[in-house]
Design a protein around this motif. Structure first.
Motif, mmCIF file in Angstrom:
data_model
loop_
_atom_site.group_PDB
_atom_site.id
_atom_site.type_symbol
_atom_site.label_atom_id
_atom_site.label_comp_id
_atom_site.label_asym_id
_atom_site.label_seq_id
_atom_site.Cartn_x
_atom_site.Cartn_y
_atom_site.Cartn_z
ATOM 1 N N THR A 173 -17.682 9.380 19.433
ATOM 2 C CA THR A 173 -17.111 10.692 19.138
ATOM 3 C C THR A 173 -17.060 11.087 17.913
ATOM 4 O O THR A 173 -16.698 12.117 17.166
ATOM 5 C CB THR A 173 -15.622 11.034 19.664
ATOM 6 N N ASP A 228 -27.232 17.491 23.084
ATOM 7 C CA ASP A 228 -26.705 18.446 22.126
ATOM 8 C C ASP A 228 -26.879 19.891 23.005
ATOM 9 O O ASP A 228 -27.867 20.093 23.737
ATOM 10 C CB ASP A 228 -27.713 18.802 20.860
ATOM 11 N N ASN A 248 -19.329 13.691 16.732
ATOM 12 C CA ASN A 248 -19.687 14.769 17.133
ATOM 13 C C ASN A 248 -19.426 15.822 16.405
ATOM 14 O O ASN A 248 -18.325 15.906 15.324
ATOM 15 C CB ASN A 248 -18.507 14.879 18.479
ATOM 16 N N THR A 279 -23.074 15.989 20.520
ATOM 17 C CA THR A 279 -22.279 15.225 21.025
ATOM 18 C C THR A 279 -22.773 13.849 21.331
ATOM 19 O O THR A 279 -24.117 13.763 21.674
ATOM 20 C CB THR A 279 -21.855 15.819 22.474
ATOM 21 N N LYS A 308 -23.845 22.386 19.257
ATOM 22 C CA LYS A 308 -22.711 21.281 19.242
ATOM 23 C C LYS A 308 -23.457 19.997 19.735
ATOM 24 O O LYS A 308 -24.206 19.942 20.520
ATOM 25 C CB LYS A 308 -21.982 21.705 20.359
#
Length: 243
Positions: free
Chosen positions: A116, A88, A119, A111, A109
């Motif tokens: 994905t 992150d 995400n 990740t 964010k």
């Protein structure tokens, strides 16, 4: 740089992090970091390692203006995805109106390499006042197009006998679409979670023990997280080293 500012930065981004020290880089810039081992990776009442141990690390650069940026990482174990760790990235601004009152706003964010679908990004704001915390986190891209908001209220007591700290949190996570399904076929789009945490700095290490729980049933948890006990009442313990 005031320790209250550094504490606000760490506490707003990841509530399970503890600040003990900071490394001074120059008159305006400091580095906060920690590495720790925990009985599981628990976030907002749910285990993201299916109650298995987690190793976590974080590093944050903090400017005297209140601007900061950093990275946080942990191993994960989520049913149905290939991701084995989460990384992150976050940035924000923290301002202390006084030693007792502060405001922190920023963006995270999340990740998950090879995973994905998980995400996502979150904007957040956390108000701290006289031991209380009010926090709100919002995202419009959970699981691709799902909007999500998480609000919590917390209270912390420091300097208890024997150097103990005690923290309480109650939060509500609300999704745009129904995400939790019971054995009867009923669905809901939100859940409640709570935590009571004892902490202590001992032998230059930060120790913690938390009682964590949610109002999700085993069936609802199994469908959402792939493990029926990842949302149930449990004890989460950990030890970390800050620098």
């Amino acid at each position: 740089m005031k320790k209250t500012l550094l504490s606000a930065v760490v506490g707003a981004v990841f509530t399970h992090c503890t600040l003990a020290h900071a490394v001074t880089l120059n008159d305006s810039l400091e580095l906060i970091g920690s590495v720790g081992a925990f009985s599981e990776y628990s976030m907002r009442g749910i285990s993201y390692t299916q109650r298995k141990p987690a190793v976590q690390a974080t590093a944050t650069l903090v400017h005297s203006s209140g601007l900061y940026a950093g990275v946080w990482s942990s191993n994960v174990d989520n049913e149905g995805i290939d991701a084995r760790y989460e990384a992150d990235y976050f940035a924000g601004f923290a301002h202390q109106f006084s030693d007792q009152v502060g405001l922190d706003v920023g963006y995270i964010k999340y990740t998950f390499p090879k995973g994905t679908i998980l995400n996502a990004g979150e904007a957040y704001a956390v108000l701290s006042a006289y031991g209380f915390k009010l926090g709100s986190y919002y995202s419009n891209d959970y699981y691709g197009d799902q909007s999500f908001i998480y609000n919590y209220v917390g209270y912390g007591i420091k300097d208890l006998p024997y150097g103990l700290g005690l923290d309480f949190r109650y939060g509500v996570a609300d999704y745009k679409d129904p995400s939790f399904f019971s054995s009867t076929g009923a669905s809901k789009d939100s859940y409640r979670e709570w935590e009571v945490k004892l902490s202590k700095n001992w032998l230059s290490l930060d120790w913690s023990a938390s009682y964590v729980d949610t109002n999700l049933s085993e069936t609802e948890c199994l469908g959402f997280q792939g493990d029926k006990e990842s949302c149930s009442a449990r004890l989460v313990v950990g030890v970390s080293k800050s620098f």
